[in-house]
Structures are given as structure tokens and as C-alpha cells.
Design a protein around this motif. Structure first.
Motif, PDB file in Angstrom:
ATOM      1  N   SER A  88      -2.103  13.340  -8.612  1.00  0.00           N
ATOM      2  CA  SER A  88      -1.375  14.010  -7.534  1.00  0.00           C
ATOM      3  C   SER A  88      -1.371  15.516  -7.753  1.00  0.00           C
ATOM      4  O   SER A  88      -1.502  16.295  -6.805  1.00  0.00           O
ATOM      5  N   ASP A 132      -2.495  10.773  -0.695  1.00  0.00           N
ATOM      6  CA  ASP A 132      -1.933  10.367  -1.977  1.00  0.00           C
ATOM      7  C   ASP A 132      -1.363   8.957  -1.855  1.00  0.00           C
ATOM      8  O   ASP A 132      -0.298   8.761  -1.272  1.00  0.00           O
ATOM      9  N   GLU A 133      -2.089   7.982  -2.364  1.00  0.00           N
ATOM     10  CA  GLU A 133      -1.698   6.568  -2.275  1.00  0.00           C
ATOM     11  C   GLU A 133      -1.199   6.205  -0.880  1.00  0.00           C
ATOM     12  O   GLU A 133      -0.069   5.739  -0.728  1.00  0.00           O
TER      13      GLU A 133
HETATM   14 MG   LIG Z   1       0.753  10.582  -8.069  1.00  0.00          MG
END
Ligand SMILES: [Mg+2]
Ligand SMILES: Nc1ncnc2c1ncn2[C@@H]1O[C@H](COP(=O)(O)OP(=O)(O)OP(=O)(O)O)[C@@H](O)[C@H]1O
Lengths: 234, 272
Positions: B64, B193-194
Motif C-alpha cells: 500500500s 488497493d485490495e
Molecule cells: Mg495494504
């Protein structure tokens, strides 16, 4: 190799390995028994080979099922993925070896013992020995994780092919010498051809095993020489 | 395979890589510090145009953090300091002359948890184009909203209730709304991000399919904890471990035959 975080994953993979080893042992035993039965006109032994083929099929089914379940449950990656896909393919080749051994065994009885010249049985016996060594070695090298040994093993298949060509020629001379030999010799020729094809399946297994162990393909082999192809359509 | 077929395959591969070889973003020698603590070490990574690049690695490895460097989202964290260089089309994005708001329009972001504004579906998508002055009339804005929602695969589900709150949608729909919001400002790169971690398998499949379609027009960088997802959606995969990039390569190779021991252990579930 490090253990998986989930230990039952390791057990699942070990189970596949064990099945491959079992199938390899069985394939070797069937090949040995089939040739022996043929050369000694041993009907009882031949019968055993035929019934062993059922066991072989059952093992393959079990392996396929375990592999499919493992894929669904674990979604294997990298070397694990290669091991599972490789196991499915190797099992298919081992099963074919079983079939070929069974085909040899089925000829027993058709070949009269007396009609087989001694030098001829000797040639086939030698060839069977070479093939048997290969079948046993390929599974051993895989289980013991020896990719380099697999390269040498695959190259040895050529010797079997050369030997097959010699057997083929020898059989032709016997048939020309005395037409009463033709029936027996045809069956033996068939046996030799099946042994040669078992050798080809061993080569496939070696290639798959090498890929599983290393992640790369075995270098392409030289085109192989089979002089018999020019004489008869096999 | 015969020689001809092999040559044809080789050809196709070469053509494909030639088409996609252009580097859209390039990180060189990137270090990131949170106060005294260093979170990224000397990261070099090329993000290729019109490809999906997946970032994988164990929790806390810096995925991240790296993603946030790509649109200077880290600027919003006081103690965060970034060194090294990151370029977008060859231009240094950390250059003081760069307008960060404009940068974030060119490099959009979709977060792990769908985070629609507490406003209508329409307003959620209209927000970006409005602040960037992308539409000169209401009908132009309407058109942007419609194409964005269409590209995000959400239009048919919401076209009759554009004035209802975005927060009233299901999780999967909300995430696609956030993707529509990101697309609405015509970004060149989309960072995710995910994006599927809060979604069920069906909503996940929709978003994955969407990612594949978006690749036509955008460059995508996605962080994911699902190896299978990385294998399904990306062309390139980068593996991070303890703040370092340990391996980067074509996704197919990363998941069948990775070079680095740490990648092998991670993708096969052998990490301690
Ligand atoms: Mg992360
Ligand atoms: N805002 C912050 N302040 C201080 N440290 C931070 C901050 N954000 C991240 N870190 C630290 O930087 C390191 C990398 O974190 P990062 O969130 O990038 O990891 P990640 O790979 O995205 O992990 P995850 O998979 O759990 O999301 C971690 O050690 C984390 O504790």
C-alpha cells in the motif's frame, strides 16, 4: 523444502507422490511379469498381469480424484501446481504402461513355447530388462527429486529403440528361414513393439517429472531413428 | 509443436509485448520513511502501459505504501517522507512544479473498502468532473456520468435511481461506483488497493472482469492478497517482502516457476 503453513496440504501432496510411486511399482511388476509369462508360456502369471491392470486403473482413478480435490481445495501455485498437473500426466502414462503389459500378457498361449528359438527369447529378455530398468528408475528419480538423472534416463531410451530394431531384424530372419516360425515370431514382434512403446511412455514421464522438479522443459531431443518404420507400418 | 507453429507463437508474443512495452510509470530507487522507520528500500519498478500490474506480498511488506507513492497519496501523511524518483510518462511526479490535484486525476485510486460519499449515485460520479471542470454543460456532465457508470459495469443496475444515495447500494455495487468515480475524471492510471477484499465471489468476479476490460484504455496497478486473483487479472506481478521488491515478472511465470525463494514460499503458502 519448507513445510506449508497448512500441514494437511503437505499430506495431500505426499499422498499424490505415494500413489505415483505405487503405480510405478505396479507398472514395473506388470512389465516384468508379462514378458516372463510370454517367454515361459506361463498362463497363470499372464492371468495375474491381466487382473493387475484393474488395480492399476483403480489407482489412476484415485490419483485423478485426489488431484482434482487438491486443486479445488488448495489452489496450488508454482512447484505445487506443477506437481499436481505433473502427477495427473505421469499417472496417465503409467496406466498406459499397464495396458501395454496387459496386451503382452494376453498373447501368452498364442505363442508355443517350443517354437521360440532360445537366442530369440534371449534378445527379448534383454530388451525387457532394459525397459524394466527404465520404468523403475524414472519413478525413483522423480520421488528422490533428481532432475539430472532424468536427462540421462531419457537419453537411454535410444538404446531401447536400437535394440528393438535389432530384434525386429532377427525375427525377420527366423521367419524367412522357416515359415512355421511365423506365428510365434509375429507374437514376439508384437511383444517387442509393446516394450518399445513402454519405453516411450517412460520418456514422457521423464519429461513431465523434469518439468515438475525444475519448472523448465527438457531440451528437445534429436529425432529418433526407427528403421523398422521404413519396412512396416507400425 | 512444429517449427512453423513455434515461430508463429513467438511472433504473436513479440507483437503483444511490443504493443505493451511502453513504460507508463517508472519507480527508481524509491525509499519511504514513516518518521524514523523505513518502510520501502530502494524499489525499482516499471509499470507498463495498458497492463495490469499486481503487487503481492505478506502483510506489512509495503504494497500500500508503494501504491500510495504513485499518486503522492503519502503526502497526506505528515510523518511520511519519500526519496528516489517516480515518473509518469517520463515526467517526475515529485517535481515541485507538479500540481498534485491534477496528478491524482491522472492517477486515480480505488480503495479496499468501498467509500462512496454520502450523496446520490449521480453526485458521487459527478464530483471529480466538477472540481476539474471537465464538463461545460449539464448534458455533457450527464454523458460523462453515463459512460463512467457503463464502463464500470453499473449503468444498467442504477440508471433508474441515480438520485438515490450511493451508500444504499450493495458492497459490490458500491465498489463499482467507486471505480466509476475514479474513471469519471479520465485517469490514465488506476491504482486499486485490495478492491475486492470486502466483496462476495460474484461481485469479485464482476470487478475482475471489469479490470480486464479497463485495461484497454487504462493502466492498472492492483494490490491483492489473493494469489488466484493476481493470476487471473494481471499481466505482470511484483512481489514485495520486508519493504523490498524481491521479484517482478510476467504473471504466468511468477505463479508457475518463480525465481526467488521468497516468492516461491509466499505463493505456495509456505511462509512462516
Ligand atoms: Mg495494504
Ligand atoms: N501511516 C503510517 N504511519 C506509520 N507507519 C506506517 C503507516 N502506514 C504504513 N506504515 C508501516 O509501513 C509498513 C508497510 O505498510 P503497508 O501498509 O504499506 O503494508 P502492506 O503491504 O500494504 O500491508 P497489508 O497487506 O497488511 O495492507 C508497515 O510496517 C506499516 O506498519
Amino acid at each position: 523444502m519448507a513445510q506449508h503453513i497448512v500441514t494437511s496440504f503437505d499430506e495431500d501432496l505426499e499422498h499424490l507422490d505415494r500413489l505415483i510411486r505405487d503405480m510405478g511399482d505396479l507398472a514395473a511388476a506388470m512389465t516384468k511379469a508379462a514378458t516372463r509369462a510370454l517367454l515361459h508360456a506361463d498362463n497363470a502369471l499372464a492371468q495375474r498381469v491381466v487382473s493387475n491392470d484393474v488395480v492399476m486403473d483403480a489407482r489412476q482413478t484415485e490419483l485423478d480424484k485426489s488431484a482434482v480435490t487438491l486443486i479445488a481445495k488448495r489452489q496450488p501455485m508454482a512447484q505445487d501446481l506443477r506437481a499436481v498437473v505433473g502427477a495427473i500426466r505421469m499417472a496417465a502414462d503409467l496406466e498406459r504402461i499397464g495396458d501395454l503389459a496387459k496386451n503382452i500378457a494376453k498373447r501368452v498361449g498364442a505363442v508355443g513355447k517350443s517354437a521360440t528359438p532360445h537366442s530369440l527369447t534371449h534378445s527379448i529378455d534383454t530388451m525387457a530388462g532394459m525397459v524394466l530398468d527404465q520404468v523403475q528408475a524414472v519413478v525413483r528419480h522423480y520421488v528422490e527429486r533428481q532432475p539430472n538423472a532424468l536427462v540421462e534416463l531419457r537419453d537411454r531410451d535410444e538404446k531401447i529403440d536400437v535394440h528393438y530394431t535389432a530384434v525386429f531384424r532377427e525375427l525377420l530372419t527366423y521367419m524367412m528361414e522357416d515359415p512355421r516360425n511365423i506365428t510365434a515370431c509375429t507374437h514376439l514382434l508384437f511383444c517387442a513393439k509393446n516394450l518399445e512403446r513402454i519405453g516411450d511412455h517412460v520418456t514422457n514421464i521423464a519429461e513431465n517429472a523434469y518439468y515438475v522438479l525444475t519448472g523448465s522443459q527438457l531440451p528437445v531431443q534429436r529425432p529418433k531413428l526407427d528403421e523398422t518404420q521404413m519396412t512396416v507400418d507400425s | 509443436m512444429n517449427m512453423l507453429a513455434e515461430a508463429a507463437v513467438e511472433d504473436a508474443i513479440n507483437r503483444d509485448s511490443a504493443r505493451t512495452e511502453t513504460v507508463k510509470m517508472q519507480a527508481s530507487g524509491v525509499n519511504v520513511f514513516y518518521g524514523e522507520k523505513q518502510a520501502l528500500f530502494d524499489v525499482d519498478l516499471a509499470v507498463r502501459k495498458n497492463q495490469v500490474t499486481a503487487l503481492i506480498g505478506p502483510s506489512g511488506c509495503g504494497k500500500s505504501t508503494f501504491l500510495r507513492c504513485l499518486n503522492r497519496m503519502n503526502d497526506t501523511i505528515d510523518i511520511c517522507r519519500v526519496t528516489g524518483s517516480i515518473t509518469l510518462d517520463g515526467e517526475d511526479i515529485y517535481d515541485p512544479k507538479i500540481d498534485v490535484v491534477e496528478l491524482r486525476a491522472r492517477v486515480g485510486m480505488v480503495f479496499q473498502k468501498p467509500n462512496p460519499f454520502p450523496k446520490s449515485i449521480y453526485e458521487n460520479v459527478a464530483y471529480g468532473p466538477r472540481i476539474h471542470g471537465l464538463a461545460s454543460s449539464r448534458s455533457e456532465l450527464d454523458a460523462i456520468i453515463e459512460t463512467s457508470l457503463q464502463k464500470a459495469g453499473l449503468w444498467n443496475e442504477v440508471k433508474d435511481r441515480l438520485n438515490e444515495p450511493g451508500t444504499g447500494l450493495s458492497g459490490g455495487q458500491q465498489q463499482r461506483l467507486c471505480i466509476a468515480r475514479a474513471i469519471a475524471v479520465s485517469p490514465e492510471v488506476i491504482l486499486m488497493d485490495e478492491p475486492c477484499s470486502a466483496l462476495d465471489p460474484i461481485a469479485t468476479a464482476r470487478v475482475e472482469e471489469l479490470i480486464d476490460e479497463l485495461r484497454e484504455n487504462y493502466t492498472i496497478v492492483i494490490v491483492t492478497h489473493s494469489m488466484q486473483q493476481a493470476a487471473r487479472v494481471s499481466q505482470r506481478t511484483a512481489m514485495f517482502h520486508l519493504g523490498r521488491l524481491v521479484e517482478e515478472g510476467p504473471t504466468g511465470k511468477m505463479f508457475t516457476n518463480p525465481e526467488d525463494k521468497r516468492t516461491q514460499d509466499y505463493v505456495t503458502g509456505r511462509f512462516g
